[in-house]
Design an enzyme around this catalytic site. Sequence first.
Site, PDB file in Angstrom:
ATOM      1  N   PHE A 584       0.809  -1.220   0.000  1.00 57.91           N
ATOM      2  CA  PHE A 584       0.000   0.000   0.000  1.00 57.91           C
ATOM      3  C   PHE A 584       0.842   1.270   0.000  1.00 57.91           C
ATOM      4  O   PHE A 584       0.308   2.360  -0.062  1.00 57.91           O
ATOM      5  CB  PHE A 584      -0.903   0.016   1.230  1.00 57.91           C
ATOM      6  CG  PHE A 584      -1.945  -1.058   1.213  1.00 57.91           C
ATOM      7  CD1 PHE A 584      -3.129  -0.878   0.510  1.00 57.91           C
ATOM      8  CD2 PHE A 584      -1.739  -2.257   1.867  1.00 57.91           C
ATOM      9  CE1 PHE A 584      -4.089  -1.859   0.487  1.00 57.91           C
ATOM     10  CE2 PHE A 584      -2.697  -3.246   1.849  1.00 57.91           C
ATOM     11  CZ  PHE A 584      -3.879  -3.049   1.151  1.00 57.91           C
ATOM     12  N   GLU A 586       4.979   3.071   1.257  1.00 60.89           N
ATOM     13  CA  GLU A 586       6.307   2.876   1.823  1.00 60.89           C
ATOM     14  C   GLU A 586       6.248   2.242   3.213  1.00 60.89           C
ATOM     15  O   GLU A 586       5.275   2.405   3.938  1.00 60.89           O
ATOM     16  CB  GLU A 586       6.993   4.231   1.966  1.00 60.89           C
ATOM     17  CG  GLU A 586       7.392   4.809   0.630  1.00 60.89           C
ATOM     18  CD  GLU A 586       7.680   6.296   0.737  1.00 60.89           C
ATOM     19  OE1 GLU A 586       7.394   6.892   1.792  1.00 60.89           O
ATOM     20  OE2 GLU A 586       8.172   6.836  -0.262  1.00 60.89           O
ATOM     21  N   ASP A 698      -0.670 -17.107   3.520  1.00 59.98           N
ATOM     22  CA  ASP A 698       0.501 -16.625   2.778  1.00 59.98           C
ATOM     23  C   ASP A 698       1.755 -16.799   3.622  1.00 59.98           C
ATOM     24  O   ASP A 698       2.603 -15.922   3.686  1.00 59.98           O
ATOM     25  CB  ASP A 698       0.285 -15.156   2.394  1.00 59.98           C
ATOM     26  CG  ASP A 698       1.284 -14.699   1.335  1.00 59.98           C
ATOM     27  OD1 ASP A 698       1.973 -15.570   0.754  1.00 59.98           O
ATOM     28  OD2 ASP A 698       1.391 -13.485   1.100  1.00 59.98           O
TER      29      ASP A 698
END
Length: 924
Positions: A584, A586, A698
């Site tokens: 989304f 830094e 994940d």
Amino acid sequence: NSMSLELWEEVSIMDEKNIPIRTYQVCNVLEPNQNNWLRTDWIHRSGAQRVYVEVKFTLRDCNSLPGVTGTCKETFNLYYHESNEDRESYIKESSFIKVDTVAADESFTQVDVGDRIMKLNTEVRDVKVTTRKGFYLAFQDVGACIALVSVRVFYKTCPLTIRNLATFPDTVTGADTSSLVEVRGSCVNQSEEKEEPKMYCGADGEWLVPIGGCLCSPGYEDKGGVCKACSVGFYKAKSSDTGCSKCPPHSHSLRDGATVCDCHSGYFHADSDPPSMACTQPPSAPQQLISVVNETSVVLEWAPPRRLGGRSDTSYSLECLICQAGSHNRGLCLPCSSDVLFSPSQTGLKTTRVVVSELRAHTHYTFIVHAHNGVSRASGAGATQSVSVTVTTNQAAPSPVSFIQATDVTRHSLSLSWQQPDRPNGVILEYEVKFYEKDQKERSYRIMRTFSRSVDVTGLNPLTVYVFHARARTAAGYGEFSGPFEFSTNSDPFPLIGDGVNSAFLLLSVSGVGILLLISAAVFIISRRYTHKQTQAHRHIYKRVKIYVDPFTYEDPDQAIHEFAKEIDVSSIHIERVIGMGEFGEVCSGRLRVQGKREIYVAIKSLKAGYSDKQRRDFLSEASIMGQFDHPNIIRLEGVVTRCKPLMIVTEYMENGSLDAFLRKHDGQFTVIQLVGMLRGIASGMKYLSDMSYVHRDLAARNILVNSNLVCKVSDFGLSRVLEDDPEAAYTTRIPIRWTAPEAITYRKFTTASDVWSYGIVMWEVVSYGERPYWDMNNQDVIKAIEEGYRLPAPMDCPVVLHQLMLDCWERERAERPTFSQILNMLDKLIRNPGTLPFILLPFLMYIYAWSVCQWLQSIGLERYRDTLAAAGYTSLDSLLTLTHQEMDRLGIITPTHQDILIASVQQEMLSQMQHIQHTMVPV
Ligand code: ACK
């Protein structure tokens, strides 16, 4: 041919260069009232509208003439007369129109007649002549001394010219000095009009304001105002193209002036391809077609063709054939029926995955996947390249009965009949009809079974609406019930009361319904038990453990976030530097100072500006998830900033970044026990998550973060949701294939057991120091290999036990994979019993244990036995593990409670030591 020629004389004189010239002269300056006319011949107008008259003459200055009086003049008059008549012998004076009175610009003064210098005056007058074919000019002398040397009559034209590839002809100027003549140009050879070419011819003979123009025709280009043919090997397709271009790849032009290039043989051009596009080829066959059969549907997946023919518009179409058993001969196959469903579609497919459903059960199908592209048709090669696969569908329950009909309706009975289901999927063994009074809903119902497609239903109440459902059963079980069909019995003219048969039946049916209800309640409870066994088990064993709450179940995402995350005041955050890029925006590192606490290092993820509502929700959902966890091996959420922009998620800082990169950087630098220590940490974090019923989806080394003490923590709680929200896109693009269990890839069965599979991959990544699982195999090959039973081999120097644990995690049947709790036990055992880890550096372990014996005895208040134990050779914690009651009796440690404390706490301590190792080990 003058009017009063007698006074004008034709005289020969010498010009400046001493060349004799003829002049007309008059010089009656001494006599008053002179009116002497000299007239020209008829002059053809030749289309001119304004003619110019240039007169060259000499004029004597009156002062220079001795003795002349007021009668001397220094001007003459110019006249014209328009006429169609080229031979008018007499023209009245009054017919002439005066053009102007002409005076000399420069008159000459007295000079000696013998060698006088001749000074010529040149005067130009213009006059509009538009009414007749021609005109006459006349010169009127009113008493001057004058010699006419020449009279030149001319008109002006704009000369022939080419502008913007259009030719403009020689054009006579307009009648008035301000008039512009509009002229239309014509396109030069081999050119065509782009916009009507126009220009204006000004009175001075200058071309003005060019508009529009032409373009060289296809096959020609502008070479300095001329259209030249494109040479061989070049082409120009459209007149608007700037020039000839070289033929695109795989094409040529053999003649001058080509408008298209011809494809080399074997290459083609689609109608919709721009001429500048290279000639291309049809694709080769799709590759690696794999099929997964699920009852009567089949998932087909394949890889794109090896050669795309130079195009990017590959599409696929599917052929479906029903074949006789074991037949590889297309002749024994027939096209599938039209009710087979293809999702997303059968032709024009852009994806490489199709779900084919509504197939017949127990049937052999051959699917042929053809690859096409824009030149498949042009290539004319009838058959496109294809791959095929033959599958056999499994058994499946019959499809629902679609329609029920009632006949012979009486007060107490009716006959029902129905059609066989569209897809029986086998031999129908029986039908079941369920019915109940509509008012009763399904509180009590009756069931009837029959072998035929009809049944007589009796014992009904009169004038009552009944609801009927029917379903079929095959060897594969019951199909679904049909939708409800309502029929009403007829009205009853006689009261029922007192009817013995009926009351008996009533009793029977009431008790029957009662039994049925009992049975169904039992079935319901059993099935509930069965399906919820796992979660139930969790709830029993881990009563203390919270269950994770999906933040997406909150209608208002802000409510979820504030339930689980602390709002941080942005002024207490000091961002120091950017450490990476997240999904989304830094990721930065910095410091966080919260009132009353010491300053800590933190990582700060921010949501980049211009986000959508959904992005904000997804971004904050990670914090809402993370905020629910509290475990040393789960990345800790410090808080969020949502009250001002940018939005931030603040977590603890993990100095060594992500595990995969960290291991690659330190290739070969850790002992096996250090690696196992890391794995234990991850397993511990995962056990915690699974206890909370959270499925990570994940789990991969890249999503594990490592701090300066080498403690590994699970992070990245983003994927779980994304997948669910966007089934199509996510399914193909977002699944980390190499880390994902086969059932999660094929039918999205994500569970703790699929997390265990991923954990096995993480083990492999860790032991191989960040090697990429399955190296550079492509995803399709990975799926295929797994399907065929292939598993990653043991990495270099990997102890057999560890590889065995990996293989256990990669059991095809997910129920056979270990749980995280089992994995954790196993790793703990390994650490405690290093013999099974042949590569563990024993001295390292000894060191860890040795220094702590003394401390440990102190901590359990039994320091008094230090020397006794040391003297007996118990210098390390693990040696203390072998202590028995008899041995302690022998050593003089006789207090039973002390014996118990020693035995219990040595085990306890060993365990926590091991955990301690994971929290404090540093790279060697
Ligand atoms: O491998 P890395 O250095 O570790 O690069 C990625 C990057 O940000 C994008 O995710 C790093 N990162 C993420 N969270 C943290 C954290 N809590 N502490 C330190 N680094 C982090 C990650």
